[in-house]
Every structure is written in C-alpha cells, then in structure tokens.
Design a protein around this motif. Structure first.
Motif, mmCIF file in Angstrom:
data_model
loop_
_atom_site.group_PDB
_atom_site.id
_atom_site.type_symbol
_atom_site.label_atom_id
_atom_site.label_comp_id
_atom_site.label_asym_id
_atom_site.label_seq_id
_atom_site.Cartn_x
_atom_site.Cartn_y
_atom_site.Cartn_z
ATOM 1 N N SER A 71 0.713 -1.368 0.016
ATOM 2 C CA SER A 71 -0.435 0.314 0.245
ATOM 3 C C SER A 71 0.838 0.785 -0.060
ATOM 4 C CB SER A 71 -0.641 -0.080 0.964
ATOM 5 O OG SER A 71 -0.087 0.110 2.718
ATOM 6 N N ILE A 72 1.884 0.921 1.047
ATOM 7 C CA ILE A 72 3.165 2.105 0.806
ATOM 8 C C ILE A 72 3.735 2.878 -0.372
ATOM 9 C CG2 ILE A 72 5.409 3.611 1.773
ATOM 10 C CD1 ILE A 72 3.502 2.007 4.574
ATOM 11 N N VAL A 73 4.701 1.329 -1.497
ATOM 12 C CA VAL A 73 4.812 1.323 -2.345
ATOM 13 C C VAL A 73 4.674 1.418 -3.976
ATOM 14 C CG1 VAL A 73 6.899 0.534 -0.922
ATOM 15 C CG2 VAL A 73 5.440 -1.005 -2.207
ATOM 16 N N GLU A 74 3.398 0.623 -3.647
ATOM 17 C CA GLU A 74 2.638 0.140 -5.139
ATOM 18 C C GLU A 74 2.630 1.556 -6.108
ATOM 19 O OE1 GLU A 74 1.450 -1.119 -8.761
ATOM 20 O OE2 GLU A 74 2.331 -2.137 -6.903
ATOM 21 N N PRO A 75 1.900 2.737 -5.770
ATOM 22 C CA PRO A 75 1.773 3.846 -6.409
ATOM 23 C C PRO A 75 3.377 4.792 -7.243
ATOM 24 C CG PRO A 75 0.271 4.046 -4.444
ATOM 25 C CD PRO A 75 1.592 3.483 -4.265
ATOM 26 N N HIS A 76 4.266 4.186 -5.920
ATOM 27 C CA HIS A 76 5.348 4.727 -6.518
ATOM 28 C C HIS A 76 6.003 3.797 -7.840
ATOM 29 C CE1 HIS A 76 5.005 7.891 -3.757
ATOM 30 N NE2 HIS A 76 4.278 7.241 -2.912
ATOM 31 N N ALA A 77 5.565 2.611 -7.483
ATOM 32 C CA ALA A 77 6.324 1.633 -8.210
ATOM 33 C C ALA A 77 5.440 1.474 -9.918
ATOM 34 C CB ALA A 77 6.239 0.253 -8.074
ATOM 35 N N ALA A 78 4.475 1.414 -10.143
ATOM 36 C CA ALA A 78 3.666 2.136 -10.800
ATOM 37 C C ALA A 78 4.228 2.907 -11.814
ATOM 38 C CB ALA A 78 1.887 1.872 -11.207
ATOM 39 N N ALA A 79 4.005 4.084 -10.585
ATOM 40 C CA ALA A 79 4.539 5.847 -12.004
ATOM 41 C C ALA A 79 6.157 5.594 -12.288
ATOM 42 C CB ALA A 79 4.848 6.783 -10.257
ATOM 43 N N LEU A 80 6.473 4.619 -11.488
ATOM 44 C CA LEU A 80 8.382 4.745 -12.040
ATOM 45 C C LEU A 80 8.028 4.048 -13.102
ATOM 46 C CD1 LEU A 80 10.411 4.407 -8.715
ATOM 47 C CD2 LEU A 80 10.344 6.819 -10.203
ATOM 48 N N MET A 81 7.523 3.286 -13.137
ATOM 49 C CA MET A 81 7.928 1.744 -14.208
ATOM 50 C C MET A 81 6.720 2.514 -14.949
ATOM 51 S SD MET A 81 9.208 -1.355 -15.250
ATOM 52 C CE MET A 81 9.293 -1.881 -13.912
ATOM 53 N N GLY A 82 5.936 3.248 -14.970
ATOM 54 C CA GLY A 82 4.507 3.157 -16.391
ATOM 55 C C GLY A 82 5.322 4.441 -17.055
ATOM 56 N N ARG A 83 5.939 5.127 -15.743
ATOM 57 C CA ARG A 83 6.617 6.690 -17.402
ATOM 58 C C ARG A 83 8.251 5.732 -18.019
ATOM 59 N NH1 ARG A 83 8.327 8.865 -20.005
ATOM 60 N NH2 ARG A 83 9.463 11.173 -19.887
ATOM 61 N N PHE A 84 8.507 4.548 -17.361
ATOM 62 C CA PHE A 84 9.788 3.740 -17.373
ATOM 63 C C PHE A 84 9.197 3.595 -19.490
ATOM 64 C CE2 PHE A 84 12.381 0.097 -17.897
ATOM 65 C CZ PHE A 84 13.477 0.065 -18.864
ATOM 66 N N MET A 85 8.300 2.605 -19.283
ATOM 67 C CA MET A 85 7.441 1.838 -20.666
ATOM 68 C C MET A 85 7.399 3.068 -21.549
ATOM 69 S SD MET A 85 8.301 -1.001 -20.143
ATOM 70 C CE MET A 85 7.256 -1.727 -21.436
ATOM 71 N N GLU A 86 6.608 4.008 -20.709
ATOM 72 C CA GLU A 86 6.346 5.552 -21.941
ATOM 73 C C GLU A 86 7.069 5.374 -22.694
ATOM 74 O OE1 GLU A 86 4.775 9.763 -21.514
ATOM 75 O OE2 GLU A 86 4.364 8.873 -19.755
ATOM 76 N N ALA A 87 8.326 6.115 -21.794
ATOM 77 C CA ALA A 87 9.776 6.475 -23.161
ATOM 78 C C ALA A 87 10.056 5.564 -23.649
ATOM 79 C CB ALA A 87 10.756 6.654 -21.034
ATOM 80 N N GLN A 88 10.890 3.870 -23.538
ATOM 81 C CA GLN A 88 10.812 3.047 -24.038
ATOM 82 C C GLN A 88 9.910 2.540 -25.193
ATOM 83 O OE1 GLN A 88 13.476 1.635 -23.974
ATOM 84 N NE2 GLN A 88 13.847 1.643 -21.816
ATOM 85 N N THR A 89 8.768 2.228 -24.739
ATOM 86 C CA THR A 89 7.532 2.711 -26.007
ATOM 87 C C THR A 89 7.913 4.019 -27.624
ATOM 88 O OG1 THR A 89 5.636 2.797 -24.748
ATOM 89 C CG2 THR A 89 6.063 0.436 -25.294
ATOM 90 N N SER A 90 7.816 4.802 -26.702
ATOM 91 C CA SER A 90 7.531 6.184 -27.578
ATOM 92 C C SER A 90 8.562 6.160 -27.977
ATOM 93 C CB SER A 90 7.491 7.298 -27.013
ATOM 94 O OG SER A 90 8.458 8.211 -25.711
#
Length: 205
Positions: free
Chosen positions: A57-76
């Motif tokens: 509950s503490i780390v998931e929002p930040h894991a999702a943010a970091l991984m989500g932006r990372f994947m966005e950079a890779q795919t774009s």
C-alpha cells in the motif's frame, strides 16, 4: 466516520513506513507497527490482510509511477521512425532520467522502501525487472541500427544486461545515499553522458 478511518489508515501507514525503513520488510514487526500507530491488531487487519499488503500500500503507487513512465519512454522511442531513432536516443533518455530524479527526490521515503527494503516481497526484483526491459529494448534498437547500416560489434544479451544493470544501480545511488536534489541532478546527468558515449562507441553510431 470516514475522517476517522482515513486518519487511522494514515497513522498505520506512517508507523509502517518508519518500521520498514528501519528494519526492512523481513525484519519489520506488525506488533510494533500497531503499537506505534495506536491501534489494535484487529483494526490493522481491517485495512490490510497481511504485512506484505501493508508494504504494498505504501510502495505500489511509486512502483507503478516509475515503471509506467519508464515503459512510456521505451515505447515512445521504439515507435519513432527508424531513421530518426539515433538522433533522438540521447534526448529521450535525458528527459526520462530528469523526470526520474525529480520523482525520486519528491518521494524519497517510499521509493527507498521500494528499492532498498523490499526483500521478501514481490517488489524485491523491481530494479532487475527494469534492467530486463532496458535490455529488451536495447536489443531492438541494435537491430534498427543494423538495418540502418551501422556496422557494430556483436553485443549479446548478457553484455547488454551488465551495462544496463550498472547504469540503473548507479542512478539509484541517489536513493541509497539520500543525495540532495542538485547533486543528484548533476550526477545523473554526468552518468548519462558517460553511458551515452560508451554506447555510441560500442555500436559505432
């Protein structure tokens, strides 16, 4: 009633943050968390089914943010026309890394839990997972360079993994050592220049 529930949840998570930060997930005690939060064990289980659920509950929002932006950079980047990818490589990487530094510095405590205190949870290999994704997209980019006529030495998956692992672990030193933001921005910028120059040398681009 809603306000009381929200306040209780906040106290539990703050107490958990302190306990996890000090002892890591494996060493943390739910008994100490409920005592620090001023709630009963039963009350805690009304919010979270387990210690890992509380950690998540503490780390998931930040894991999702970091991984989500990372994947966005890779795919774009991968979706750019192949002929313009080489000229955009450094720019795309620089933009993502600056965003990452900003995000880490704005959310230091929970990101440190994610990266340094998650042994024994499903987040334990978070950085390794990022490295594997980086390797996958790097190999795709090397194929693009080949099609564009760049003569480069054979770089296999294992070497790409070693290089990517060194890069990510270097970046996350800003978490491990609690660097001031100005220093973190400077170091990560220099690290990016170092790795970009190294990649360009290896691939002959």
């Amino acid at each position: 009633m809603e306000e009381k529930s929200t306040a209780t949840l906040a106290r539990i998570q703050q107490a958990a943050m302190e306990e996890f930060s000090e002892k890591g997930f494996l060493g943390a005690s739910l008994r100490k968390i409920v005592k620090q939060a001023g709630v009963t064990t039963g009350a805690l289980y009304g919010y979270f089914s387990s210690k890992e659920a509380l950690f998540a509950s503490i780390v998931e929002p930040h894991a999702a943010a970091l991984m989500g932006r990372f994947m966005e950079a890779q795919t774009s980047f991968a979706e750019l026309p192949e002929e313009v990818q080489p000229e955009h490589m450094s720019l795309e990487s620089s933009q993502y890394l600056r965003w990452m530094v900003d995000y880490i510095c704005d959310h230091r405590e929970p990101v440190k839990l994610l990266l340094c205190k998650a042994e024994g949870t499903s987040y334990e290999h978070f950085v390794h997972h990022m490295v594997e994704i980086e390797v996958e997209y790097t190999l795709r980019y090397l194929e693009v360079l080949g099609r564009l006529g760049h003569a480069s030495p054979a770089l296999d998956q294992q070497l790409c993994h070693i290089i990517a692992s060194g890069m990510f672990n270097g970046i996350f030193e800003i978490v491990v050592h609690d660097m001031p933001k100005a220093q973190a921005v400077r170091y990560v910028g220099q690290l990016q220049e170092f790795y970009t120059a190294g990649w360009l040398k290896l691939v002959g681009a």
